[in-house]
Design a protein around this motif. Sequence first.
Motif, PDB file in Angstrom:
ATOM      1  N   THR A  67      83.438  38.868  92.503  1.00  0.00           N
ATOM      2  CA  THR A  67      84.218  37.720  94.114  1.00  0.00           C
ATOM      3  C   THR A  67      83.660  37.099  94.489  1.00  0.00           C
ATOM      4  OG1 THR A  67      84.083  38.943  95.655  1.00  0.00           O
ATOM      5  CG2 THR A  67      86.081  38.525  94.830  1.00  0.00           C
ATOM      6  N   ASN A  69      82.217  35.489  97.841  1.00  0.00           N
ATOM      7  CA  ASN A  69      82.245  35.030  99.646  1.00  0.00           C
ATOM      8  C   ASN A  69      81.387  34.085 100.407  1.00  0.00           C
ATOM      9  OD1 ASN A  69      81.905  38.169  98.209  1.00  0.00           O
ATOM     10  ND2 ASN A  69      83.801  38.287  99.678  1.00  0.00           N
ATOM     11  N   GLU A  86      87.077  33.845 100.638  1.00  0.00           N
ATOM     12  CA  GLU A  86      86.864  34.407  99.010  1.00  0.00           C
ATOM     13  C   GLU A  86      87.154  34.318  98.493  1.00  0.00           C
ATOM     14  OE1 GLU A  86      87.042  39.023 100.164  1.00  0.00           O
ATOM     15  OE2 GLU A  86      88.022  38.967  98.046  1.00  0.00           O
TER      16      GLU A  86
END
Length: 365
Positions: A67, A69, A86
């Motif tokens: 991911t 962020n 995100e």
Amino acid sequence: MNVKHLEVKNFRNIERTTIDPCDGVNIIYGENAQGKTNLLESIWMFTGCRSFRSSKDSELINFNSKTANLSMDFFARDRDQNAYLEIGEGRKFILNGVKMKSSNQIMGEFLAVIFSPVHLSLVKEGPYERRRFLDIAISQLKPKYAVTLSQYNKAIAQRNVLLKDIQLHSELYDTLDIWEDRIAFFASEIIRQRLGYINKLSFYTDEIYSGLSSGKEKLDISYNQQTVVVGDTKHELYENMKNQLYQSRKLDLVTGFTSVGPHRDDLSIKIDRLPARNYGSQGQQRSAALSLKLGEAAVIKNFSDVQPVALLDDVMSELDTGRQNYILNHIKDWQVFITCCDPAAVKNLKYGMKLEMKDGICKKK
Ligand code: ATP
Ligand code: MG
């Protein structure tokens, strides 16, 4: 509208970096492939729009992570706000602690305009790019315009299908009228909105281009209709458009394509009376594209009283010192992020912040 604090994690080559930009001009400099454009892209993501250079979210995530962020403190609507994004399997947006249902919901909360080398196509390429620029700019101000545009495109597609069907079933000829009526109805609104928008935009682009060229050159933008549809009122435009469609039937039946209407129109961009696309130098074309983008921001400011953040990627190259200085020192009262490779271009910055980008880490200098 101002970015106050930005934290970027695992976004492209930026594994972790934090910046606290100033409210004026922020210069991000560094060698090639260090992450300067990536940093601008990370700010752009908060507009809720797609990335300006890749269509796949997966490309935005650092190769070593699942991911990305992003967290940003910003000032808008007279208060401090926080947005968190995100990017993983999908996108998760949190605005001031509240989870957004979709990324559409975030649109309009954080406003920015972006200029990157891909936007040179606005001047260099065919009419499609310029129509798209106009249509997106107007839709941002008036979401209803996007609906009209989509209805118009559908009606054009239906008429095109019909044009082909008539070749086999001549009895369908009379039904052309139904679609032409719809097309003319939506077209008149599209033309009216585009004319109004270009009128406002040209006020700012004139001034910006004149500033960039130290008053030596003149930029003129206008609506260039392939088939001229005139009228002072929406009704007159409608009548005129309907008539044009009727007259184009003979040709259109041969080609199976609707040859008149705003889907064929263009935004004319001239520098000292010559079309910038065919005659403009590299620097002139860049200055014209930049004027359009900064003009777009000025129209937003005029319309909504919100000054979008300007993200200017690699804007300095090909520009002479006079033009560079204008960008560095005359874009006042709003927050600007400018990336460049050559720190020498930055030495003329009078007020503002300098940040160096190296291996995905951005540091104040
Ligand atoms: P230039 O001055 O040439 O424009 P830049 O500093 O703007 O350079 P960026 O376009 O920000 O450079 O890209 C920096 C690097 O990020 C590139 O070398 C690219 O390979 C890398 N990169 C892009 N996407 C990812 C990703 N998902 N994960 C890791 N690295 C990535
Ligand atoms: Mg770059």
